[in-house]
Design a protein around this motif. Sequence first.
Motif, PDB file in Angstrom:
ATOM      1  N   SER A 171      -4.392   7.005   2.950  1.00  0.00           N
ATOM      2  CA  SER A 171      -4.811   6.762   4.341  1.00  0.00           C
ATOM      3  C   SER A 171      -3.796   5.883   5.051  1.00  0.00           C
ATOM      4  O   SER A 171      -3.515   6.090   6.241  1.00  0.00           O
ATOM      5  CB  SER A 171      -6.178   6.072   4.372  1.00  0.00           C
ATOM      6  N   THR A 172      -3.240   4.917   4.339  1.00  0.00           N
ATOM      7  CA  THR A 172      -2.241   4.041   4.971  1.00  0.00           C
ATOM      8  C   THR A 172      -1.043   4.876   5.420  1.00  0.00           C
ATOM      9  O   THR A 172      -0.546   4.714   6.532  1.00  0.00           O
ATOM     10  CB  THR A 172      -1.806   2.945   3.973  1.00  0.00           C
TER      11      THR A 172
ATOM     12  N   ALA B 116       0.845  -1.207   0.000  1.00  0.00           N
ATOM     13  CA  ALA B 116       0.000   0.000   0.000  1.00  0.00           C
ATOM     14  C   ALA B 116       0.874   1.249   0.000  1.00  0.00           C
ATOM     15  O   ALA B 116       0.532   2.273  -0.595  1.00  0.00           O
ATOM     16  CB  ALA B 116      -0.917  -0.012   1.213  1.00  0.00           C
TER      17      ALA B 116
ATOM     18  N   ASN C 228      -8.154   7.054  -5.515  1.00  0.00           N
ATOM     19  CA  ASN C 228      -8.547   6.017  -4.573  1.00  0.00           C
ATOM     20  C   ASN C 228      -7.561   4.868  -4.581  1.00  0.00           C
ATOM     21  O   ASN C 228      -7.126   4.456  -5.652  1.00  0.00           O
ATOM     22  CB  ASN C 228      -9.894   5.434  -5.039  1.00  0.00           C
ATOM     23  N   GLY C 229      -7.206   4.400  -3.413  1.00  0.00           N
ATOM     24  CA  GLY C 229      -6.333   3.223  -3.338  1.00  0.00           C
ATOM     25  C   GLY C 229      -4.865   3.542  -3.536  1.00  0.00           C
ATOM     26  O   GLY C 229      -4.030   2.640  -3.615  1.00  0.00           O
ATOM     27  N   ALA C 230      -4.511   4.834  -3.597  1.00  0.00           N
ATOM     28  CA  ALA C 230      -3.112   5.214  -3.861  1.00  0.00           C
ATOM     29  C   ALA C 230      -2.214   4.986  -2.644  1.00  0.00           C
ATOM     30  O   ALA C 230      -0.997   4.951  -2.765  1.00  0.00           O
ATOM     31  CB  ALA C 230      -3.037   6.678  -4.288  1.00  0.00           C
ATOM     32  N   GLY C 231      -2.818   4.862  -1.467  1.00  0.00           N
ATOM     33  CA  GLY C 231      -2.016   4.642  -0.251  1.00  0.00           C
ATOM     34  C   GLY C 231      -2.034   5.830   0.699  1.00  0.00           C
ATOM     35  O   GLY C 231      -1.281   5.856   1.674  1.00  0.00           O
TER      36      GLY C 231
HETATM   37  P1  ADP Z   1      -6.282   5.715  -0.330  1.00  0.00           P
HETATM   38  O1  ADP Z   1      -6.395   6.312   1.034  1.00  0.00           O
HETATM   39  O2  ADP Z   1      -5.330   6.438  -1.218  1.00  0.00           O
HETATM   40  O3  ADP Z   1      -7.614   5.493  -0.986  1.00  0.00           O
HETATM   41  P2  ADP Z   1      -5.510   3.334   1.125  1.00  0.00           P
HETATM   42  O4  ADP Z   1      -4.284   3.673   1.865  1.00  0.00           O
HETATM   43  O5  ADP Z   1      -6.794   3.308   1.892  1.00  0.00           O
HETATM   44  O6  ADP Z   1      -5.628   4.247  -0.167  1.00  0.00           O
HETATM   45  O7  ADP Z   1      -5.334   1.891   0.478  1.00  0.00           O
HETATM   46  C1  ADP Z   1      -4.217   1.555  -0.326  1.00  0.00           C
HETATM   47  C2  ADP Z   1      -4.355   0.093  -0.693  1.00  0.00           C
HETATM   48  O8  ADP Z   1      -4.201  -0.713   0.468  1.00  0.00           O
HETATM   49  C3  ADP Z   1      -5.711  -0.252  -1.270  1.00  0.00           C
HETATM   50  O9  ADP Z   1      -5.523  -1.225  -2.288  1.00  0.00           O
HETATM   51  C4  ADP Z   1      -6.451  -0.842  -0.094  1.00  0.00           C
HETATM   52  O10 ADP Z   1      -7.428  -1.773  -0.514  1.00  0.00           O
HETATM   53  C5  ADP Z   1      -5.351  -1.515   0.678  1.00  0.00           C
HETATM   54  N1  ADP Z   1      -5.610  -1.540   2.118  1.00  0.00           N
HETATM   55  C6  ADP Z   1      -5.731  -0.442   2.907  1.00  0.00           C
HETATM   56  N2  ADP Z   1      -5.924  -0.813   4.192  1.00  0.00           N
HETATM   57  C7  ADP Z   1      -5.915  -2.163   4.214  1.00  0.00           C
HETATM   58  C8  ADP Z   1      -6.067  -3.140   5.243  1.00  0.00           C
HETATM   59  N3  ADP Z   1      -6.230  -2.790   6.534  1.00  0.00           N
HETATM   60  N4  ADP Z   1      -6.016  -4.443   4.893  1.00  0.00           N
HETATM   61  C9  ADP Z   1      -5.819  -4.805   3.600  1.00  0.00           C
HETATM   62  N5  ADP Z   1      -5.663  -3.939   2.573  1.00  0.00           N
HETATM   63  C10 ADP Z   1      -5.714  -2.629   2.875  1.00  0.00           C
END
Ligand code: ADP
Length: 304
Positions: A43-44, A19, A38-41
């Motif tokens: 929030s992670t 992520a 979306n999904g760029a990483g």
């Molecule tokens: P963004 O905030 O940019 O939309 P995220 O950081 O939420 O992206 O997610 C990045 C990637 O990591 C996505 O493919 C998401 O599905 C995956 N992901 C995020 N959190 C988790 C988690 N707790 N368990 C498994 N996959 C996750």
Amino acid sequence: MQFDVKVKDAVKSFGNLKAVNKLSFDSVPGVNIILGPNGAGKSTLLRCIDGLYRLDNGSLKVMGVDPYTDNGIRTRMSYLSDNYALYDYLDVKSNLKFFGRLYKMNDRNTIERSREILKKLNALEYFDKKVYELSRGTKQKIALCRALLNKPDILLLDEPTAFLDANSSESIRKLLQEFSEEKKTIIWVTQKLDEVTRFNCRVAVINKGNIIKDSTTSGLYSTILRNSFVNIRLASPIKHEIAKRIPGFYSSNSREPNAIKIKIRKYSDINKALDYLIDKKAFVVSVDYIEPLIETLSWRNNGV
Ligand code: ADP
């Protein structure tokens, strides 16, 4: 004292999915926007900075310490996540008092500061309402108020204007502008391009867990423009042979024979297209700017 976040070659995986993938990022004082689809990483990355996730690899320092192992740093930092973490069956005042106590604030100070912040967000009228009674946008404002209660040195924001109308978004931007003028650090993640164009600040673009561009609002603007279109509606259909010669002509649509789409690189391209149409005696009814979606932007490797 530098209120900084330094990330070097950070990796955070979920199973096989990286992520956050070898990402490096040093904050600057004031607003740092991290823009990505979306999904760029995004929030992670924020969760890693907040110390909720431990990195698999690389290093991450908030004001010189590792936020995962040094919990003390979290009293200096606030995180507005995409779930607001408010208690639905408590009223706004009790929610804020509860969080104030976690920050070791006395209730009087909490109430005073909350009222001051909510007033700026035009949300003071909800002070005695139960959280479950509030709209999503109002909950977002209350959650921002909670995040600002302890006067954090570093503020982490996950799409803070996602559910707000234009006026409310503006009040949040104003409040954050004041906050950033105190030389504190805001890391604001968003997928909204229009958000970026309203702030004058540093913007890093994230995709697939990595920063692919590091620029500023004005630097980014040329990329946005380069990828923009304008829809011109005419009073009557125009012949395709004439339409094809309009500067920047991109397409016409048989279902909407009065409309033409042109691709622009700079604003003056719109004038050129209009000049041509007026010269051909066409009557222009409307001109609509179409902002690109973040997913469709094509980034150049050197300079945004
Ligand atoms: P963004 O905030 O940019 O939309 P995220 O950081 O939420 O992206 O997610 C990045 C990637 O990591 C996505 O493919 C998401 O599905 C995956 N992901 C995020 N959190 C988790 C988690 N707790 N368990 C498994 N996959 C996750």
